[in-house]
Write a protein that holds these residues in place. Structure first.
Motif, PDB file in Angstrom:
ATOM      1  N   GLU A   1      30.687  -0.060  -2.868  1.00  0.00           N
ATOM      2  CA  GLU A   1      31.857   0.240  -3.370  1.00  0.00           C
ATOM      3  C   GLU A   1      32.568   0.811  -2.291  1.00  0.00           C
ATOM      4  O   GLU A   1      32.033   1.622  -1.365  1.00  0.00           O
ATOM      5  CB  GLU A   1      31.536   1.395  -4.356  1.00  0.00           C
ATOM      6  N   LEU A   2      33.875   0.876  -2.257  1.00  0.00           N
ATOM      7  CA  LEU A   2      34.854   1.190  -1.478  1.00  0.00           C
ATOM      8  C   LEU A   2      35.697   2.418  -2.322  1.00  0.00           C
ATOM      9  O   LEU A   2      36.469   1.965  -3.322  1.00  0.00           O
ATOM     10  CB  LEU A   2      35.966   0.227  -0.804  1.00  0.00           C
ATOM     11  N   ALA A   3      35.592   3.690  -1.763  1.00  0.00           N
ATOM     12  CA  ALA A   3      36.046   4.911  -2.705  1.00  0.00           C
ATOM     13  C   ALA A   3      37.228   5.681  -1.616  1.00  0.00           C
ATOM     14  O   ALA A   3      36.680   5.596  -0.671  1.00  0.00           O
ATOM     15  CB  ALA A   3      35.151   5.648  -3.212  1.00  0.00           C
ATOM     16  N   LEU A   4      38.241   5.882  -2.050  1.00  0.00           N
ATOM     17  CA  LEU A   4      39.260   6.644  -1.408  1.00  0.00           C
ATOM     18  C   LEU A   4      39.119   8.095  -1.840  1.00  0.00           C
ATOM     19  O   LEU A   4      39.425   8.602  -3.071  1.00  0.00           O
ATOM     20  CB  LEU A   4      40.647   6.148  -1.467  1.00  0.00           C
ATOM     21  N   ARG A  25      32.248  -6.091   2.462  1.00  0.00           N
ATOM     22  CA  ARG A  25      32.145  -7.311   1.474  1.00  0.00           C
ATOM     23  C   ARG A  25      30.900  -7.978   2.092  1.00  0.00           C
ATOM     24  O   ARG A  25      30.134  -8.492   1.238  1.00  0.00           O
ATOM     25  CB  ARG A  25      33.575  -8.054   1.692  1.00  0.00           C
ATOM     26  N   GLU A  26      30.950  -8.141   3.318  1.00  0.00           N
ATOM     27  CA  GLU A  26      29.647  -8.906   3.854  1.00  0.00           C
ATOM     28  C   GLU A  26      28.568  -8.482   4.210  1.00  0.00           C
ATOM     29  O   GLU A  26      27.265  -9.112   4.085  1.00  0.00           O
ATOM     30  CB  GLU A  26      30.216  -9.642   5.250  1.00  0.00           C
ATOM     31  N   LEU A  27      28.189  -6.936   4.256  1.00  0.00           N
ATOM     32  CA  LEU A  27      27.143  -6.370   4.560  1.00  0.00           C
ATOM     33  C   LEU A  27      26.714  -5.550   3.160  1.00  0.00           C
ATOM     34  O   LEU A  27      25.719  -4.983   3.325  1.00  0.00           O
ATOM     35  CB  LEU A  27      27.323  -5.390   5.716  1.00  0.00           C
ATOM     36  N   GLY A  28      27.564  -5.282   2.275  1.00  0.00           N
ATOM     37  CA  GLY A  28      27.286  -4.535   1.218  1.00  0.00           C
ATOM     38  C   GLY A  28      27.055  -3.095   1.579  1.00  0.00           C
ATOM     39  O   GLY A  28      26.663  -2.364   0.730  1.00  0.00           O
ATOM     40  N   ILE A  29      27.906  -2.466   2.521  1.00  0.00           N
ATOM     41  CA  ILE A  29      27.814  -1.244   2.952  1.00  0.00           C
ATOM     42  C   ILE A  29      28.807  -0.264   2.023  1.00  0.00           C
ATOM     43  O   ILE A  29      29.890  -0.953   1.788  1.00  0.00           O
ATOM     44  CB  ILE A  29      28.138  -1.022   4.373  1.00  0.00           C
ATOM     45  N   GLY A  61      43.143  -2.276  -2.334  1.00  0.00           N
ATOM     46  CA  GLY A  61      41.825  -2.862  -2.016  1.00  0.00           C
ATOM     47  C   GLY A  61      40.831  -1.940  -2.408  1.00  0.00           C
ATOM     48  O   GLY A  61      39.371  -2.484  -2.281  1.00  0.00           O
ATOM     49  N   ALA A  62      40.983  -0.835  -2.887  1.00  0.00           N
ATOM     50  CA  ALA A  62      39.745  -0.030  -3.193  1.00  0.00           C
ATOM     51  C   ALA A  62      39.291  -0.070  -4.524  1.00  0.00           C
ATOM     52  O   ALA A  62      39.974  -0.567  -5.488  1.00  0.00           O
ATOM     53  CB  ALA A  62      40.457   1.523  -2.789  1.00  0.00           C
ATOM     54  N   ASP A  63      37.911   0.387  -4.657  1.00  0.00           N
ATOM     55  CA  ASP A  63      37.624   0.131  -6.018  1.00  0.00           C
ATOM     56  C   ASP A  63      37.903   1.349  -6.824  1.00  0.00           C
ATOM     57  O   ASP A  63      38.028   1.106  -7.989  1.00  0.00           O
ATOM     58  CB  ASP A  63      35.753  -0.019  -5.867  1.00  0.00           C
ATOM     59  N   ARG A  64      37.951   2.600  -6.084  1.00  0.00           N
ATOM     60  CA  ARG A  64      38.014   3.892  -7.010  1.00  0.00           C
ATOM     61  C   ARG A  64      39.132   4.731  -6.043  1.00  0.00           C
ATOM     62  O   ARG A  64      38.889   4.694  -4.705  1.00  0.00           O
ATOM     63  CB  ARG A  64      36.884   4.331  -7.272  1.00  0.00           C
ATOM     64  N   VAL A  65      39.590   5.686  -6.694  1.00  0.00           N
ATOM     65  CA  VAL A  65      40.523   6.857  -5.932  1.00  0.00           C
ATOM     66  C   VAL A  65      39.795   8.133  -6.501  1.00  0.00           C
ATOM     67  O   VAL A  65      39.863   8.262  -7.714  1.00  0.00           O
ATOM     68  CB  VAL A  65      41.837   6.689  -6.296  1.00  0.00           C
ATOM     69  N   ILE A  66      39.467   9.140  -5.580  1.00  0.00           N
ATOM     70  CA  ILE A  66      39.151  10.464  -6.293  1.00  0.00           C
ATOM     71  C   ILE A  66      40.006  11.355  -5.614  1.00  0.00           C
ATOM     72  O   ILE A  66      40.337  11.561  -4.357  1.00  0.00           O
ATOM     73  CB  ILE A  66      37.494  10.657  -5.457  1.00  0.00           C
TER      74      ILE A  66
END
Length: 533
Positions: free
Chosen positions: A32-35, A177-181, A196-201
């Protein structure tokens, strides 16, 4: 499985009366990419540091943090604080050597990383020759080479120019995306990353106020008090403004591409856009600058760091007039900071001349505010030069109030967030009452509230006849305050224009508003320019 789980976590710095973090609940899924967003000093940097044991601050903890990632990477706010070796090659190898990897494994990982980030030409360079943005990219590359499962980024684009910031964020997305980090990123500049983020906190005063998908967060922000909405990307702000004048659309655009689609749909429905202020950027009209007289002039300046090095500046010329706000823009490594140091007298050019008006009192805000902070508390920092420059307790109190530093006045400057350090350094300089203020990346780490206050301060200085020369990558802020802008490229000033004309004429070095509205309402530079006919 979640990569990170936080339950009712709280943290209080040693000796502090109030907690910096309180009752945080947070789960991050793998990949996940979270801001992580919020005003300066809300606890973003503290939370990120608490997640990385090696740099965790000293203080009292409550609640629990469960990390299911074995290796955690961290890129700090200040590039200089993370670089430990003399050359780029040694910096990339340092972390891998500390992991105890075999030499052949280290060479392979370094080769992969260099090619991935495109930094091959830097390998033989000394790290102190890199620009701030290049140092930050090097930090990301060195951390990525260690193959982390959780990547913590503390305002990684604060020192990058718009093009480099886009490339940096694309690299982060590619890594995810490519490494799943899993990526948790603290950020004030959301223009390039929000969509492009999945979530904003969203955090305020050490508490998580809202979590949700980017669109949900943007809709929530639109209902908040007007100053807070300034953190939204320009397309969302334009949509919000026009919604108040009869636009009932429910989908908020978060990027330039989404904004242009929205504008095209409105045009297809016979809505016509117009530019409210075609001749001024951010409400600042062009003036006859030359009539006010020259305070600083550089003529055909040449400079290089070593006799065997290439020239960083070649025939760079610039003239600064009294009472103007002049902004210098350019790519990472173009020589902006070097040029500013020459103009400030920190370094001397090998060729050419720099003249400053006699009797002028200059002051310089450097890119690294820590270099200016030497006292044990913020209060002492602002009082340090009071006898020498003739200011007193009232002026210090006014600065603490103006920059919202009163709540941290007793804390050590090094325990502050990057934005709070920046505000402290700027407040210290303004107490000296300079006639010429030179600023290197002054908005780095500042939230929307601090930027508004900085804009007010700069406008006050201009009304008093003071002069400001600013180097920045923050195009949105520059468009709001600049009387004139110059572009530095290939070692020289290639153009200088009035602020409005500069941004309206550019394709890349321009604002989100201009890119979004081009063809619909030309010459719009800031969201307030856009209106319906």
């Amino acid at each position: 499985m979640d990569a990170l789980e936080v339950k009712q976590f709280g943290f209080t710095y040693a000796g502090a009366g109030e907690p910096a973090l309180e009752g945080l609940d947070l789960n991050l899924g793998t990949g996940e990419l979270a801001l992580l967003c919020g005003p300066a000093g809300c606890g973003k940097t503290t939370l990120l540091r608490c997640l990385k044991q090696e740099i965790s601050p000293v203080g009292e903890r409550t609640g629990a943090i469960s990390l299911h990632a074995t290796h955690i990477g961290y890129v700090a706010q200040s590039p200089e604080n993370q670089l430990v070796m003399d050359t780029v090659r040694h910096e990339l190898a340092f972390g891998l050597e500390n992991l105890g990897l075999l030499p052949q494994v280290i060479r392979r990982r370094m080769a992969e990383t260099v090619n991935f980030f495109g930094i091959g030409p830097w390998l033989g360079k000394k790290v102190n020759e890199l620009s701030g943005g290049q140092k930050q990219i090097l930090n990301l590359a060195a951390v990525t080479a260690m193959q982390p499962e959780l990547l913590l980024l503390d305002e990684p684009t604060a020192q990058l120019d718009p093009i480099a910031a886009g490339e940096f964020l694309q690299a982060v997305e590619k890594i995810r995306r490519e490494l799943g980090i899993t990526v948790l990123m603290s950020e004030h500049r959301l223009e390039e990353i929000l969509s492009g983020a999945d979530r904003v906190i969203w955090m305020e005063k050490g508490v998580i106020k809202m979590q949700g998908r980017p669109g949900e967060w943007a809709a929530w922000m639109e209902k908040q008090p007007l100053p807070m909405r300034g953190i939204l990307p320009a397309p969302a702000r334009i949509w919000g403004r026009l919604s108040e004048t009869g636009d009932s659309e429910t989908t908020c655009p978060l990027s330039v591409a989404q904004g242009r689609i929205w504008a095209a749909e409105k045009a297809n429905r016979n809505k016509t856009f117009a530019c409210r202020r075609p001749d001024s950027a951010g409400g600042i009209s062009g003036r006859d600058s030359e009539a006010r007289g020259t305070v600083l002039k550089a003529g055909t300046v040449w400079f290089r760091y070593g006799r065997q090095e290439d020239f960083v500046l070649r025939e760079a010329s610039l003239e600064i007039f009294r009472g103007e706000i002049h902004v210098v823009l350019g790519g990472n490594g173009s020589g902006k900071t070097t040029f500013l140091n020459l103009l400030a007298g920190v370094r001397k050019p090998q060729r050419g001349k720099i003249r400053i008006q006699e009797g002028l009192r200059p002051a310089m805000l450097t890119q690294n505010p820590k270099a200016m902070l030497t006292a044990d508390s913020v209060q002492e920092e602002l009082e340090e030069l009071s006898e020498r420059f003739g200011y007193g307790e009232k002026e210090v109190d006014d600065m603490l109030e103006r920059f919202r530093l009163r709540d941290v006045s007793g804390r050590h400057p090094y325990d502050l967030s990057g934005g709070e350090q920046q505000k402290t350094a700027l407040a210290k300089l303004l107490l000296l009452r300079p006639d010429l203020l030179l600023m290197d990346e002054p908005t780095k780490g500042l939230d929307v509230f601090a930027k508004r206050e900085l804009k007010t301060v700069l406008e006050e200085l201009r009304r008093e006849g003071k002069t400001v020369l600013m180097v920045t990558h923050d195009l949105e802020f520059a468009a709001e305050v600049a009387d004139r802008c110059s572009m530095l490229a290939d070692g020289e000033i290639v153009c200088t224009d009035q602020g409005k004309e500069f941004f309206a004429s550019n394709l890349f070095y321009t604002t989100q508003t201009n890119r979004m509205m081009r063809g619909f309402a030309d010459r719009c530079v800031v969201p307030e320019d856009v209106a319906y006919e």
